[in-house]
Each structure stands twice: as structure tokens, then as C-alpha cells.
Design a protein around this motif. Structure first.
Motif, short mmCIF file in Angstrom:
data_model
loop_
_atom_site.label_atom_id
_atom_site.label_comp_id
_atom_site.label_asym_id
_atom_site.label_seq_id
_atom_site.Cartn_x
_atom_site.Cartn_y
_atom_site.Cartn_z
N ILE A 102 0.86 -1.18 0.00
CA ILE A 102 0.00 0.00 0.00
C ILE A 102 0.90 1.23 0.00
CG2 ILE A 102 -1.73 1.31 1.27
CD1 ILE A 102 -2.64 -1.35 2.49
N ILE A 103 0.63 2.15 -0.89
CA ILE A 103 1.44 3.37 -0.98
C ILE A 103 0.62 4.57 -0.51
CG2 ILE A 103 2.61 4.98 -2.54
CD1 ILE A 103 3.41 2.63 -4.27
N ASP A 117 1.10 8.50 -0.49
CA ASP A 117 1.95 9.44 -1.22
C ASP A 117 1.74 10.87 -0.71
OD1 ASP A 117 3.83 10.24 -3.08
OD2 ASP A 117 2.57 9.84 -4.83
N LYS A 120 4.89 9.51 -6.02
CA LYS A 120 4.90 8.11 -6.47
C LYS A 120 3.66 7.80 -7.31
CE LYS A 120 7.42 6.51 -2.39
NZ LYS A 120 7.26 7.73 -1.56
N GLN A 156 1.01 3.95 -9.00
CA GLN A 156 -0.36 3.73 -8.54
C GLN A 156 -0.95 2.43 -9.09
OE1 GLN A 156 -2.90 7.08 -9.10
NE2 GLN A 156 -4.73 6.07 -8.30
N ALA A 160 0.69 -0.80 -7.49
CA ALA A 160 0.55 -0.98 -6.04
C ALA A 160 -0.75 -1.71 -5.69
CB ALA A 160 0.59 0.37 -5.35
N TYR A 164 -3.41 2.73 -3.35
CA TYR A 164 -2.66 4.00 -3.41
C TYR A 164 -3.57 5.14 -2.97
CZ TYR A 164 -0.39 8.09 -5.59
OH TYR A 164 0.18 9.33 -5.83
N ARG A 165 -3.02 6.04 -2.16
CA ARG A 165 -3.73 7.26 -1.81
C ARG A 165 -2.72 8.37 -1.56
NH1 ARG A 165 -8.48 7.67 2.73
NH2 ARG A 165 -9.56 6.42 1.15
N ASP A 166 -3.06 9.57 -2.00
CA ASP A 166 -2.17 10.73 -1.84
C ASP A 166 -2.73 11.65 -0.77
OD1 ASP A 166 -0.53 13.07 -2.22
OD2 ASP A 166 -0.11 12.37 -4.25
N THR A 187 -5.38 2.40 5.40
CA THR A 187 -4.44 1.33 5.00
C THR A 187 -4.77 0.01 5.67
OG1 THR A 187 -2.82 1.77 6.79
CG2 THR A 187 -2.59 3.05 4.74
#
Length: 297
Positions: free
Chosen positions: A217-218, A220, A225, A229, A232, A235-237, A258
Motif C-alpha cells: 500500500i502506498i 503518497d 509516487k 499507482q 501498487a 494507493y492514496r495521496d 491502510t
């Protein structure tokens, strides 16, 4: 524990600082309270050691949320309260977070629904020393510049310094003057690592483990990154455009997000460089503690 009060008149009965300490604290309260500033001062004898953690100091704050203020008004008493989450887990910013963390442990739990947190991260914590010095123990929404402006009218110099508790974090058995000083804090259920970049589609942690991006899990910041996306697991910014206030508001809810992916193995957190933006620095501090300072690449 932080003791919550309606204002300085209620707070000053809980502390026994020197004349200068009290003058500085009253000035800060007049300028910033109600708001996200906790002041740490010598505790009066009537403050139980359970609240001071045997440190002899107590944190006092006047919240500006209408529900919190209504509770203080109805009780007619100062209220000592931690954040409503499991020890070392991610701080709550929604009523649902409190129920998720504590509901199963106490079915009689009553949650007062005050809606979502406005700021996201917790209050700035400042220790008021008797040598006309303010020591920031935990960064938050109130910046050092705001503190300097607030005390500028006192007619004498008040220094503002920051204690880097990441370099020398506290342990559970140690006495603490304020919250947010341990190495591991705000941690999601999955192992988390700070990461600046990933090469070859495989994440390598400092523990020696390797994970394909499909298991990762990213989280950002500023779209650093975004190119990963699709590869992964999720992904969440925190803020695709790099707004520190947006990142602060979304940080804890994102860390809790997450935890909803049962097949993921680890979480990558953004490695944010040092910044003059103090709200971003506060976000950086929480990310560091969420990962216990561990890194991956």
C-alpha cells in the motif's frame, strides 16, 4: 494527559509556575486560545500524578470545538483526556474511528458525535520554562512564528526552541512532560516504512524483507509516487498538489484506510524532506513515528 479547560481562568488553578511563566502562559492563552495549543507548566498539588505521569508538569488546553466546549460548560470541571484510540495506534479524526478502536473493548461506550476533526493532527505542545523560553515538544497547527508574535508584546525576549524527540525518543517507562514523544506512535496495523523511491517493482525494507508492489500500500504526498499507482496494491495521496494543510487533515484517516486491505503486506509512507513549512514538518513527524523511523527503498 492533557487537561481541557474553557479558558485561562480555569487553567491557572491547575498550575504553579513562576510569575514569568504565568505571564507568558496567560499571554499565549489570550492570543491563541481557544485553539490547538497545549501549554505544559508545573502542576499544582491538586493535579493527580496519574495525569502528570509523575513528571510534576501538566498540559492544559482550551479547545475551540463547540461540542467540546459544551461538555466543559455542562460538567463545570476541567476534563483530563487522552485521544480516543488504542495505545500507539492512529489518532481518531471521526467518531467511527473511536468506535472501531474501543467499541469492542467496552460495549457501554458512549461517543459524542462532533463530526470530523477540522485540523486533523493534534495540538502543538509547548513547555513554558521559567527562563522565558518556550520549548516545542510536539509540532502542530500552531507554528513557532505564531508563538513569537503572541509573546512579542511582553517587553522582554522569549526564546522559542524545538526539542527533536525523534533523535532521542521517550520510552513508556520514562517520565514525559507532554504527549507525542515516543518513537512508535500513530502506527497502523500493517508494518510501515518511510520510502523516497522504489526501483524495479520490488520494495526492500531495512529489515531485509522484499515485497512486490502488488503487496504494498502506498501513501503518497505531492504525487511523488503517482507513477506506481497501478502497480501498487492500493494507493492514496495525502495531497496531490502538495498542500500541507490538506495533508494534515487527511493524514490519520489515510493511515486508518491502510488497514482495510487484509492481503496487503506493508505500507509505504512518503519520505518528506525537511521544510520551513511547520505544518508540513508536523506531518513529517507523525509519519516518522508511524513508521518507527524505519525505511524502505
Amino acid at each position: 494527559l492533557i487537561v481541557h479547560v474553557l479558558g485561562w481562568e480555569d487553567a491557572k488553578g491547575l498550575v504553579v509556575g513562576t510569575g514569568r511563566q504565568m505571564e507568558i502562559a496567560e499571554t499565549l492563552a489570550g492570543s491563541i486560545w481557544p485553539g490547538p495549543l497545549t501549554m505544559v507548566l508545573p502542576a499544582a498539588d491538586k493535579v493527580p500524578s496519574l495525569i502528570t505521569a509523575n513528571s510534576g508538569w501538566v498540559g492544559v488546553r482550551s479547545p475551540n470545538h463547540p461540542v467540546a466546549r459544551m461538555l466543559l460548560e455542562k460538567s463545570g470541571l476541567p476534563i483530563a483526556a487522552p485521544s480516543a484510540n488504542r495505545f500507539n495506534h492512529v489518532s481518531p479524526t471521526l467518531p467511527e474511528h473511536v468506535i472501531e478502536d474501543l467499541g469492542e473493548r467496552d460495549p457501554s461506550l458512549i461517543v459524542i458525535n462532533g463530526g470530523a476533526s477540522d485540523v486533523g493532527i493534534e495540538s502543538t505542545v509547548v513547555k513554558v520554562h521559567d527562563d522565558a523560553r518556550l520549548e516545542i515538544l510536539r509540532r502542530g497547527a500552531v507554528t513557532s512564528q505564531q508563538l513569537k508574535v503572541a509573546v512579542a508584546a511582553l517587553g522582554y525576549d522569549v526564546g522559542v526552541v524545538e526539542r527533536d524527540t525523534r533523535a532521542a525518543p521517550k520510552k513508556v517507562v520514562e517520565e514525559m512532560e507532554g504527549p507525542g514523544q515516543m518513537l512508535t506512535h500513530y502506527a497502523p496495523n500493517l508494518p510501515a516504512y518511510l520510502c523516497g523511491g522504489v526501483e524495479g517493482g520490488v520494495v526492500r525494507t531495512e529489515d531485509g524483507d522484499e515485497h512486490p508492489l502488488a503487496d504494498v500500500i502506498i501513501v503518497d504526498y505531492n504525487s511523488q509516487k503517482a507513477s506506481l499507482q497501478r502497480a501498487a496494491h492500493a494507493y492514496r495521496d495525502l495531497s496531490p498538489t502538495g498542500l500541507s494543510s490538506e495533508a494534515a487533515a487527511s493524514l490519520f484517516s489515510t493511515l486508518r484506510w491502510t488497514e482495510v486491505f487484509p492481503s496487503a503486506k506493508i505500507v509505504l509512507l512518503p519520505l518528506i524532506p525537511d521544510s520551513a513549512d511547520e505544518v508540513l514538518a508536523a506531518v513529517q513527524d507523525r509519519l516518522f513515528r508511524a513508521a518507527s523511523g524505519k525505511t524502505a527503498k
